[in-house]
Design an enzyme around this catalytic site. Structure first.
Site, PDB file in Angstrom:
ATOM      1  N   HIS A  93       0.853  -1.196   0.000  1.00 25.14           N
ATOM      2  CA  HIS A  93       0.000   0.000   0.000  1.00 25.14           C
ATOM      3  C   HIS A  93       0.888   1.246   0.000  1.00 25.14           C
ATOM      4  O   HIS A  93       1.963   1.249   0.614  1.00 25.14           O
ATOM      5  CB  HIS A  93      -0.915  -0.012   1.229  1.00 25.14           C
ATOM      6  CG  HIS A  93      -1.986   1.017   1.162  1.00 25.14           C
ATOM      7  ND1 HIS A  93      -1.747   2.344   1.454  1.00 25.14           N
ATOM      8  CD2 HIS A  93      -3.290   0.940   0.789  1.00 25.14           C
ATOM      9  CE1 HIS A  93      -2.863   3.032   1.277  1.00 25.14           C
ATOM     10  NE2 HIS A  93      -3.817   2.200   0.873  1.00 25.14           N
ATOM     11  N   GLU A 165      -4.087   2.119  -7.154  1.00 30.75           N
ATOM     12  CA  GLU A 165      -4.482   3.203  -6.244  1.00 30.75           C
ATOM     13  C   GLU A 165      -3.598   4.415  -6.517  1.00 30.75           C
ATOM     14  O   GLU A 165      -2.477   4.495  -5.974  1.00 30.75           O
ATOM     15  CB  GLU A 165      -4.272   2.789  -4.778  1.00 30.75           C
ATOM     16  CG  GLU A 165      -5.306   1.845  -4.258  1.00 30.75           C
ATOM     17  CD  GLU A 165      -5.530   2.033  -2.745  1.00 30.75           C
ATOM     18  OE1 GLU A 165      -6.673   1.876  -2.323  1.00 30.75           O
ATOM     19  OE2 GLU A 165      -4.579   2.344  -2.019  1.00 30.75           O
TER      20      GLU A 165
HETATM   21  P1  13P Z   1      -9.851   6.219   0.549  1.00 33.61           P
HETATM   22  O1  13P Z   1     -10.981   5.376   0.035  1.00 33.61           O
HETATM   23  O2  13P Z   1     -10.098   6.783   1.905  1.00 33.61           O
HETATM   24  O3  13P Z   1      -9.411   7.228  -0.456  1.00 33.61           O
HETATM   25  O4  13P Z   1      -8.593   5.223   0.759  1.00 33.61           O
HETATM   26  C1  13P Z   1      -8.184   4.459  -0.313  1.00 33.61           C
HETATM   27  C2  13P Z   1      -7.187   3.475   0.163  1.00 33.61           C
HETATM   28  O5  13P Z   1      -6.060   3.838   0.455  1.00 33.61           O
HETATM   29  C3  13P Z   1      -7.623   2.083   0.299  1.00 33.61           C
HETATM   30  O6  13P Z   1      -6.543   1.222   0.433  1.00 33.61           O
END
Ligand code: 13P
Length: 255
Positions: A93, A165
């Protein structure tokens, strides 16, 4: 292919709060066979929640674990210790890459350790705002993908999930902004093409999720982006009715 809705609770909820939330979620959520619902609580809550969760309805994920199974690694918890407790693990992450300084080499070892311990890694990749501004998105994505999967052989690939992401779209990032579906589509195309370059046609079956400011209002648009098989949800997964709404959107959009 199933649709994945994964809630990343990050560093939120005490063990007691997590247990109460899970109890309410299990009661409130619909059970759709083609929607795989997963939640990733804090490490300390995983063991008790594994006794509470109804695995027919929902699965548990770790937010992180260590790549060696046992040994002199003070403070770490291994994938081997999590075997049987979780079905999935978030690996790489951006908060771990940038705050905890994890690099692709370590992430690759974690991906391999997860697979070795029968835990499906959800490998997170994504560019920062400045990398995007400098036109480096494609290079970053390719590097994180080849780096993170460097210990994954052809026969392990069907045990892996990728999550795109973009760091600039994560709600806790300063000046975060929600990604447009066509911005996501372009990167997901690149991820899929890179996977096929690396592994051949079998890579077409790898689930690719999207994460970053996912809410009930945009979940439908994101789930209909070509090549997206699910969502990785942060903030909205902490709010019961929003997370349930996202699961319902997933069912509607995919059926
Ligand atoms: P948000 O949905 O709060 O933007 O976070 C995304 C995230 O980092 C999920 O792993």
């Amino acid at each position: 292919m199933k649709t994945y809705i994964v809630g990343n609770w990050k560093l939120n909820f005490t063990v007691g709060e997590a247990s109460i939330y899970l109890h309410k979620l299990l009661k409130a959520m619909p059970n759709y066979r083609d929607v795989e619902v997963v939640v990733a609580p804090s490490l300390i809550a995983l063991q008790p929640l594994s006794l509470q969760v109804d695995r027919h309805k929902m699965k548990l994920a770790a937010q992180n674990a260590f790549y060696r199974d046992t040994g002199a690694f003070t403070g770490e918890v291994s994938f081997a210790q999590l075997r049987g407790i979780v079905d999935y693990a978030i690996v790489g992450h951006s908060e771990r890459r940038y705050i905890l300084r994890e690099d692709d080499k370590m992430i690759a070892k974690k991906v391999a350790a997860a697979v070795r311990n029968k835990i499906t890694p959800i490998l997170c990749i994504g560019e920062t705002e400045s990398e995007r501004a400098f036109g480096e998105t494609a290079d970053v994505i390719r590097d994180q993908l080849t780096g993170g999967l460097s210990e994954v052989s052809d026969d392990m690939l069907d045990k892996v999930i990728i999550a795109y992401e973009p760091v600039w779209a994560i709600s806790s990032t300063k000046a975060a902004k929600a990604a447009a579906p066509d911005e996501i589509a372009e990167v997901v195309r690149l991820i899929r093409a890179s996977l096929v370059d690396m592994y051949g046609a079998v890579a077409e079956r790898v689930p690719v999720l999207f994460g970053g400011s996912v809410k009930p209002v945009n979940a439908g648009a994101y789930l209909t982006v070509p090549g997206v098989d699910g969502l990785l949800v942060g903030g909205s997964s902490l709010i019961l009715n929003e997370f349930v709404d996202i699961i319902e959107v997933a069912k509607r959009v995919r059926s």
